[in-house]
Design an enzyme around this catalytic site. Sequence first.
Site, PDB file in Angstrom:
ATOM      1  N   GLY A  35       9.064   9.170  -7.443  1.00 48.99           N
ATOM      2  CA  GLY A  35       8.361   9.090  -8.717  1.00 48.99           C
ATOM      3  C   GLY A  35       7.357   7.971  -8.647  1.00 48.99           C
ATOM      4  N   GLY A  36       6.824   7.611  -9.805  1.00 43.58           N
ATOM      5  CA  GLY A  36       5.794   6.597  -9.860  1.00 43.58           C
ATOM      6  C   GLY A  36       6.310   5.248  -9.389  1.00 43.58           C
ATOM      7  N   VAL A  40      13.897   7.917  -4.615  1.00 42.88           N
ATOM      8  CA  VAL A  40      15.311   8.068  -4.956  1.00 42.88           C
ATOM      9  C   VAL A  40      15.995   8.688  -3.740  1.00 42.88           C
ATOM     10  CG1 VAL A  40      17.000   9.096  -6.508  1.00 42.88           C
ATOM     11  CG2 VAL A  40      14.795   8.363  -7.408  1.00 42.88           C
ATOM     12  N   LYS A  55      17.830   4.298  -6.270  1.00 44.76           N
ATOM     13  CA  LYS A  55      16.408   4.237  -6.605  1.00 44.76           C
ATOM     14  C   LYS A  55      15.849   2.942  -6.040  1.00 44.76           C
ATOM     15  CE  LYS A  55      13.345   5.410 -10.283  1.00 44.76           C
ATOM     16  NZ  LYS A  55      13.310   6.332 -11.386  1.00 44.76           N
ATOM     17  N   ASP A 149       9.678   6.240 -22.158  1.00 42.36           N
ATOM     18  CA  ASP A 149       9.121   7.282 -21.283  1.00 42.36           C
ATOM     19  C   ASP A 149       9.986   8.537 -21.336  1.00 42.36           C
ATOM     20  OD1 ASP A 149       7.276   8.370 -19.555  1.00 42.36           O
ATOM     21  OD2 ASP A 149       8.195   7.540 -17.746  1.00 42.36           O
TER      22      ASP A 149
HETATM   23  N1  ATP Z   1      20.882  10.060 -10.530  1.00 43.47           N
HETATM   24  C1  ATP Z   1      20.261  11.022  -9.825  1.00 43.47           C
HETATM   25  N2  ATP Z   1      20.994  11.946  -9.198  1.00 43.47           N
HETATM   26  C2  ATP Z   1      20.386  12.924  -8.476  1.00 43.47           C
HETATM   27  N3  ATP Z   1      19.041  13.030  -8.339  1.00 43.47           N
HETATM   28  C3  ATP Z   1      18.250  12.120  -8.939  1.00 43.47           C
HETATM   29  C4  ATP Z   1      18.819  11.078  -9.725  1.00 43.47           C
HETATM   30  N4  ATP Z   1      17.800  10.341 -10.220  1.00 43.47           N
HETATM   31  C5  ATP Z   1      16.667  10.891  -9.771  1.00 43.47           C
HETATM   32  N5  ATP Z   1      16.920  11.969  -8.997  1.00 43.47           N
HETATM   33  C6  ATP Z   1      15.961  12.821  -8.311  1.00 43.47           C
HETATM   34  O1  ATP Z   1      14.913  12.020  -7.822  1.00 43.47           O
HETATM   35  C7  ATP Z   1      13.680  12.509  -8.300  1.00 43.47           C
HETATM   36  C8  ATP Z   1      12.717  11.354  -8.491  1.00 43.47           C
HETATM   37  O2  ATP Z   1      13.184  10.559  -9.555  1.00 43.47           O
HETATM   38  P1  ATP Z   1      12.260   9.465 -10.219  1.00 43.47           P
HETATM   39  O3  ATP Z   1      12.966   8.957 -11.409  1.00 43.47           O
HETATM   40  O4  ATP Z   1      11.822   8.482  -9.211  1.00 43.47           O
HETATM   41  O5  ATP Z   1      10.996  10.300 -10.521  1.00 43.47           O
HETATM   42  P2  ATP Z   1      10.326  10.800 -11.834  1.00 43.47           P
HETATM   43  O6  ATP Z   1      11.189  10.522 -13.008  1.00 43.47           O
HETATM   44  O7  ATP Z   1       9.947  12.216 -11.546  1.00 43.47           O
HETATM   45  O8  ATP Z   1       9.032   9.927 -11.849  1.00 43.47           O
HETATM   46  P3  ATP Z   1       8.714   8.575 -12.590  1.00 43.47           P
HETATM   47  O9  ATP Z   1       9.689   7.549 -12.087  1.00 43.47           O
HETATM   48  O10 ATP Z   1       7.350   8.327 -12.171  1.00 43.47           O
HETATM   49  O11 ATP Z   1       8.876   8.857 -14.051  1.00 43.47           O
HETATM   50  C9  ATP Z   1      14.014  13.253  -9.575  1.00 43.47           C
HETATM   51  O12 ATP Z   1      13.109  14.240  -9.847  1.00 43.47           O
HETATM   52  C10 ATP Z   1      15.365  13.840  -9.242  1.00 43.47           C
HETATM   53  O13 ATP Z   1      15.210  15.052  -8.570  1.00 43.47           O
END
Ligand code: ATP
Length: 740
Positions: A35-36, A40, A55, A149
């Site tokens: 993500g931004g 993860v 993360k 957010d």
């Molecule tokens: N606790 C978790 N368990 C399983 N998969 C996860 C978990 N948290 C995040 N992910 C996976 O990791 C991906 C990236 O998460 P992340 O929060 O970094 O990105 P985002 O929310 O899409 O972007 P941003 O942080 O920019 O809002 C998610 O789309 C999801 O598929």
Amino acid sequence: MPKTATNYDFLDAPTQDGDLGMLGSYRILGELGRGGMGYVFRAIDTVLERPVALKVMNKKVASTPNSRDRFLQEARAMAAVHHDNVVVIFEVGTHGGTPFMAMEMLRGETLEAINKKKEHRQYDRVIDYARQIARGLGAAHAKGIVHRDIKPANIWVEEGTERIKILDFGLALATSPDADASGVGSVCGTPGYLTPEQARSDPLDDRSDLYSLGVVLYEMCTGKLPTSQPAIPQQLVALLTGSPTPLRELNPDIPQPLADLIHQLLAKEPRDRPANAAALEAQLDVVARECEAKSETAVSLSKLQLSLKEVVDKQDDAKTESFDMAAFDDLAVPATAPAAFPSSPTPKPGSGAAANRPAASPPTGTHPSGKHQPAAAARPAPAGSKTKGSPAPESQPLSPVVWMGAGILVTLLLVLGLLWFILPGQPENTVSVVPPAEDLGNAESSPAPRPTPAPTPPTPTEKAAPSSSRSTPAKSEPRSSNENRTRAPREPSAPDTPAPTQPNASIATESTDVEMPVETTPEPLTEPDVAAVEQEPAEQPDPTERVKVNTTAGIGADSTVREDYESSLGTKPILLVQKRKGDGEDKQHVHLRFDLQAAGVSHADVQQARLGMVLSIPGHEKLHDTTLNLYGFDAKGADRWREEDGNRAILWENSISREGLDSLPLLAQWSSEGPEYANAQVVFFSSPELAEFIRKATGNSVSFVISGGNLEGTAVRFISKEADAAKAPTLLLSVAAPSE
Ligand SMILES: Nc1ncnc2c1ncn2[C@@H]1O[C@H](COP(=O)(O)OP(=O)(O)OP(=O)(O)O)[C@@H](O)[C@H]1O
């Protein structure tokens, strides 16, 4: 998200083949997404030996002024939020200057991914998700944390249970380079989810999250964003000057009360939105009741229309006069009126629900009552079809009786129609908080923050057994009373223990207090399945065998049956037991069938028996004063529930529930006395009577009904075979071993 080749230079060398590397004590197994903020990873906590989602903040973000500190600060605050609808944070820290956060590994997908499938969303599912998100937000707001957010990518929908988990609390601020503590800062984020406050550079507060939730719900209902401009500057202008298209113009299937509430969430001024998350939750309850009440009224109108048609048909046949039934169809509920709300379960062909759909969907041979009727009697004839021979000439007079019937119909419909529009809420005798059963995945999560766990919480086995398994009329059953047994070896052992060696382990986790994080790969993980209680070592040589039969075996089955609900409820992920609010009458039962033959068990050999049901929401804080009754039913209809369909679901009308359960033997009871019930994960029924009933059962299978609940009408929710075969209702039997 496409993964390009990456140099994970913040990772240390892997300690095992196939791993990406190490970050502190975490083995990094693979990338889950980006993500931004960073990456993860799927990882293993080698200290506590559990899977985690790790993360890791990327270098660029970490190098911006203050962002690293803010990330840690916000992540720690977020970790203090303990709620079923907020992702559990295990640990927050830095390793080699890289900030990271270990959280529970979730199974399922984000709402963003679900939205992309463009599946039609039922309104009651929208309400269910909204409730859960409101609860999670409420818990965070109570700790002074604003999410900032809320968007579909940060809403996780758990596989099987449909429990919502909100991700990334407060992290938006952490990554906004010049944000101050009030939340005012440069505008960043996805344009569609920005708030009017951001457009005005006002500070963000709890109600900003409610606005964003409004955007999420609007998108769920319509597939479109309420305000959508390609770039942030235009979006900010549009937020202040434009208004979203009325939601029902885009999707008329959404009931007006729900559309109104979503528009209220989208109000430009925070003061015009619900005051806080708890107020929103209360409004959602009202909306759910209004929608249900209107649907029920629509069903009544439709039934009335059908009955009057039958009266008129008979009269018409007798006189051999022609009569245009379209006149009556015109009096039916208009197709665009709330009566046409999609009734919550998708009606199966021939189901009662299909029969009850207003004029637009004629019945298909099933009477609204749920009883099968000759197709001709139930099916409204198309316009003109009553004509014997040729259509009636317009001038032909109708019989006075027909006119009288038509007059009564018009009057009744007008009165009912009037009632329908002025009806303030749900009729008293309906259940107030429970949406229709197929969408009940998570609606009962606690609205309040979870109680702080004891430093060493009991294991699921310990939690479930001592107070929650109350067997009447059993005095003591030598081996089936597992209440004081020690933790099963394969139960998760560590998750609740804070990591003593983690330098930044600021968070005493509640992970197991929520639900075992379920790893998809590759570690063998434990489940709070009902067989866990059977793991204790035998104290002495035991001439019995343990057999576990669950409702997935052979012709086994589990189903919810609900009074006045004319659709099968046997294919749903959640099983519900519920009383009517107020008067305490039974409203919803669970029917279970265990195929002993398929499990190779001879009834007569059964010595002891326990029946275990996994709660869909462990730690069911609302289950105070709850009593559940386990009845057995044998003889006719036990092997095949009467008129069950191919999915092994039954209607209340066709079930033994309709006749009342008084004639059935009460085998055991469970009641929620004592504080431990709030942490129960599994409900057990056990008694000598249960074993005796099984021994004497005559069919190849044994069937049970579970009834009861509490006077507040709160449903008790269990995981069905549809949600998770491993956690399906289970019969644990002690069976005489075959002699050598
Ligand atoms: N606790 C978790 N368990 C399983 N998969 C996860 C978990 N948290 C995040 N992910 C996976 O990791 C991906 C990236 O998460 P992340 O929060 O970094 O990105 P985002 O929310 O899409 O972007 P941003 O942080 O920019 O809002 C998610 O789309 C999801 O598929």
